[in-house]
Design an enzyme around this catalytic site. Structure first.
Site, PDB file in Angstrom:
ATOM      1  CG  MET A 139      -1.941  -1.143   1.158  1.00  0.00           C
ATOM      2  SD  MET A 139      -3.470  -0.799   2.032  1.00  0.00           S
ATOM      3  CE  MET A 139      -2.861  -0.441   3.668  1.00  0.00           C
ATOM      4  N   GLY A 140       2.173   1.102  -0.298  1.00  0.00           N
ATOM      5  CA  GLY A 140       3.036   2.271  -0.414  1.00  0.00           C
ATOM      6  C   GLY A 140       3.524   2.789   0.922  1.00  0.00           C
TER       7      GLY A 140
ATOM      8  CG  HIS B  67       8.611   0.437   6.010  1.00  0.00           C
ATOM      9  ND1 HIS B  67       8.814  -0.929   6.054  1.00  0.00           N
ATOM     10  CD2 HIS B  67       7.292   0.625   6.281  1.00  0.00           C
ATOM     11  CE1 HIS B  67       7.686  -1.541   6.359  1.00  0.00           C
ATOM     12  NE2 HIS B  67       6.730  -0.631   6.496  1.00  0.00           N
TER      13      HIS B  67
ATOM     14  N   GLY C 238      11.096  -2.723   5.467  1.00  0.00           N
ATOM     15  CA  GLY C 238      10.312  -3.963   5.521  1.00  0.00           C
ATOM     16  C   GLY C 238       9.819  -4.343   4.133  1.00  0.00           C
ATOM     17  CG  HIS C 239       6.857  -1.935   2.195  1.00  0.00           C
ATOM     18  ND1 HIS C 239       6.822  -0.777   2.940  1.00  0.00           N
ATOM     19  CD2 HIS C 239       5.609  -2.462   2.282  1.00  0.00           C
ATOM     20  CE1 HIS C 239       5.609  -0.603   3.432  1.00  0.00           C
ATOM     21  NE2 HIS C 239       4.851  -1.612   3.064  1.00  0.00           N
TER      22      HIS C 239
ATOM     23  CE  LYS D  84       3.849  -4.113  11.515  1.00  0.00           C
ATOM     24  NZ  LYS D  84       2.675  -3.818  10.793  1.00  0.00           N
TER      25      LYS D  84
ATOM     26  CB  SER E 132       4.283  -0.184  10.712  1.00  0.00           C
ATOM     27  OG  SER E 132       2.986   0.251  10.341  1.00  0.00           O
ATOM     28  CB  SER E 133       3.019   2.664   6.112  1.00  0.00           C
ATOM     29  OG  SER E 133       3.603   1.746   5.217  1.00  0.00           O
TER      30      SER E 133
HETATM   31  P1  AMP Z   1       1.464  -2.786   3.543  1.00  0.00           P
HETATM   32  O1  AMP Z   1       2.010  -1.786   2.580  1.00  0.00           O
HETATM   33  O2  AMP Z   1       1.519  -2.347   4.968  1.00  0.00           O
HETATM   34  O3  AMP Z   1       0.137  -3.340   3.111  1.00  0.00           O
HETATM   35  O4  AMP Z   1       2.473  -4.016   3.501  1.00  0.00           O
HETATM   36  C1  AMP Z   1       2.820  -4.627   2.287  1.00  0.00           C
HETATM   37  C2  AMP Z   1       3.607  -5.867   2.587  1.00  0.00           C
HETATM   38  O5  AMP Z   1       4.784  -5.531   3.337  1.00  0.00           O
HETATM   39  C3  AMP Z   1       2.835  -6.881   3.445  1.00  0.00           C
HETATM   40  O6  AMP Z   1       3.131  -8.186   2.981  1.00  0.00           O
HETATM   41  C4  AMP Z   1       3.398  -6.635   4.813  1.00  0.00           C
HETATM   42  O7  AMP Z   1       3.309  -7.757   5.680  1.00  0.00           O
HETATM   43  C5  AMP Z   1       4.859  -6.332   4.488  1.00  0.00           C
HETATM   44  N1  AMP Z   1       5.506  -5.609   5.586  1.00  0.00           N
HETATM   45  C6  AMP Z   1       5.062  -4.475   6.204  1.00  0.00           C
HETATM   46  N2  AMP Z   1       5.893  -4.130   7.210  1.00  0.00           N
HETATM   47  C7  AMP Z   1       6.880  -5.066   7.228  1.00  0.00           C
HETATM   48  C8  AMP Z   1       8.038  -5.279   8.039  1.00  0.00           C
HETATM   49  N3  AMP Z   1       8.351  -4.445   9.051  1.00  0.00           N
HETATM   50  N4  AMP Z   1       8.825  -6.341   7.778  1.00  0.00           N
HETATM   51  C9  AMP Z   1       8.516  -7.205   6.767  1.00  0.00           C
HETATM   52  N5  AMP Z   1       7.438  -7.058   5.963  1.00  0.00           N
HETATM   53  C10 AMP Z   1       6.631  -6.005   6.186  1.00  0.00           C
END
Ligand code: AMP
Length: 282
Positions: free
Chosen positions: A34-35, A38, A40-41, A153, A189-190
Site C-alpha cells: 500500500m506504499g 520502508h 520492511g517492504h 509482520k 510500519s507505514s
Molecule cells: P502494507 O504496505 O503495509 O500493506 O504491507 C505490504 C507488505 O509488506 C505486506 O506483505 C506486509 O506484511 C509487508 N511488511 C510491512 N511491514 C513489514 C516489516 N516491518 N517487515 C517485513 N514485511 C513487512
C-alpha cells in the site's frame, strides 16, 4: 543514479509485460504493497529478487480494507518516493492501478476466508480480511506471478492469503518473509509515521513485552497469565488501549493445545489514534 522504474496502471499492460517475460523463460516475483515504503517492504523485493528473475511491486491503498472511521484518507501516499526506493532495490516494474480500475461500477464480489480470518484482527476489524482477501485475489489474478511475497509482520494476513491461494487453486507460491525492525525492536510500519516523539519511544515496548511474555512462559507461566501480564505492562508503559495479546497455534491461530506445537504470540495495541500490531514465534 538508478533509472526510473517503469509503471503500468492497467491490468492489460501488466499482463502484457508479465507474459513477455514468461515467454522469454523468466520467472516472476510479486510484492503487493500500500506504499509509504520502508525497509520492511524493500526486504520483500530483495527476497523476490533472490528467487525470481523479474520482480513486480504493486502500489494500491485498498479502500475496502478500511472501515469508514479508519485512516484511509490520511494514509501516507508518495508514489514518486516509493518508485525511487523500489528502483534502487532492483524492482523491475511498478503496478499502480487507479481505484476505478480495481473496483469499477457494479463490482459485486467479495472473497471471504473463514476460520483463520475470524479471531484476533477479525474480531477487532471485522471488515478487514474481506477487503484484504478480495484485493489480494484480484492482484494475484491480474499479475499471475510464479511467487508472491508477504511479511510475517502481518502474520494473520499471511495465513489468510496462503489459505485463499490454496482454496481457490491460484497457481502462485506464497512466501512469508521475516519482520524487519527498527534498532529498538519496533516493527517497521507505514503507520509509525503517525507517532509523536513520545509515542514513538513508548512504541518500542510492544515488542519487548512480547519477548518478556515468552520468557515468562519458558519459566513456567501459563499462556493466559503471560497474556494478562503483557497487557498490563503495555498500559503501564503508556499504551492507551490493548485490543489483544494472545498466544496461539502458529498454523491455525486457534488456542494452543500443546506446548510442543509451533506457537506465535500476537498483539494489537493503541497509542493515541495509532494502532500498532506485532507478533513473534515462541
Ligand atoms: P502494507 O504496505 O503495509 O500493506 O504491507 C505490504 C507488505 O509488506 C505486506 O506483505 C506486509 O506484511 C509487508 N511488511 C510491512 N511491514 C513489514 C516489516 N516491518 N517487515 C517485513 N514485511 C513487512
Amino acid at each position: 543514479m538508478t533509472s526510473p522504474l517503469p509503471v503500468v496502471r492497467s491490468t492489460l499492460a501488466l499482463r502484457q509485460q508479465v507474459a513477455a517475460w514468461r515467454a522469454a523463460g523468466l520467472s516472476i516475483g510479486f510484492v503487493p504493497t500500500m506504499g509509504a515504503l520502508h525497509e520492511g517492504h524493500l526486504s520483500l523485493v530483495c527476497a523476490a529478487k533472490e528467487r525470481c528473475q523479474r520482480v513486480v511491486a504493486s502500489l494500491f491503498v485498498n479502500p475496502r480494507q478500511f472501515a469508514p472511521h479508519e485512516d484511509f484518507e490520511r494514509y501516507p501516499r508518495d508514489e514518486a518516493g516509493d518508485s525511487a526506493l523500489l528502483a534502487s532495490a532492483g524492482c523491475d516494474l511498478l503496478y499502480a492501478p487507479e481505484r476505478a480500475a480495481m473496483y469499477p461500477d457494479g463490482f459485486a464480489t467479495n472473497v471471504i476466508v473463514a476460520d483463520v480470518s475470524a479471531p484476533l484482527e477479525g474480531e477487532f476489524r471485522p471488515h478487514f480480511f474481506g477487503g484484504v482477501a478480495t484485493v489480494v485475489t484480484k492482484l494475484l489474478m491480474q499479475a499471475l506471478p510464479d511467487t508472491a511475497f508477504f511479511g510475517e509482520k502481518d502474520y494473520q494476513q499471511l495465513l489468510v492469503i496462503k489459505r485463499l491461494a490454496r482454496d481457490l487453486d491460484i497457481p502462485v507460491e506464497i512466501v512469508g518473509c521475516p519482520t524487519i525492525r527498527e534498532a529498538d525492536g519496533l516493527a517497521m510500519s507505514s503507520r509509525n509515521a503517525y507517532l509523536s516523539a513520545d509515542e514513538r519511544r513508548i512504541a518500542a515496548r510492544l515488542n519487548m513485552v512480547l519477548h518478556d511474555a515468552i520468557k515468562a512462559m519458558r519459566a513456567g507461566a501459563a499462556a493466559e497469565a503471560a497474556e494478562r501480564e503483557a497487557e498490563s505492562h503495555l498500559i503501564a508503559a503508556g499504551f492507551s488501549g490493548v485490543d489483544y495479546v494472545a498466544v496461539r497455534d502458529a498454523a491455525t491461530l486457534g488456542p494452543l493445545r500443546d506446548l510442543n506445537t509451533p506457537a506465535r504470540i500476537l498483539a494489537a495495541a493503541w497509542l493515541g489514534k495509532t494502532r500498532l500490531i506485532d507478533n513473534i514465534a515462541l
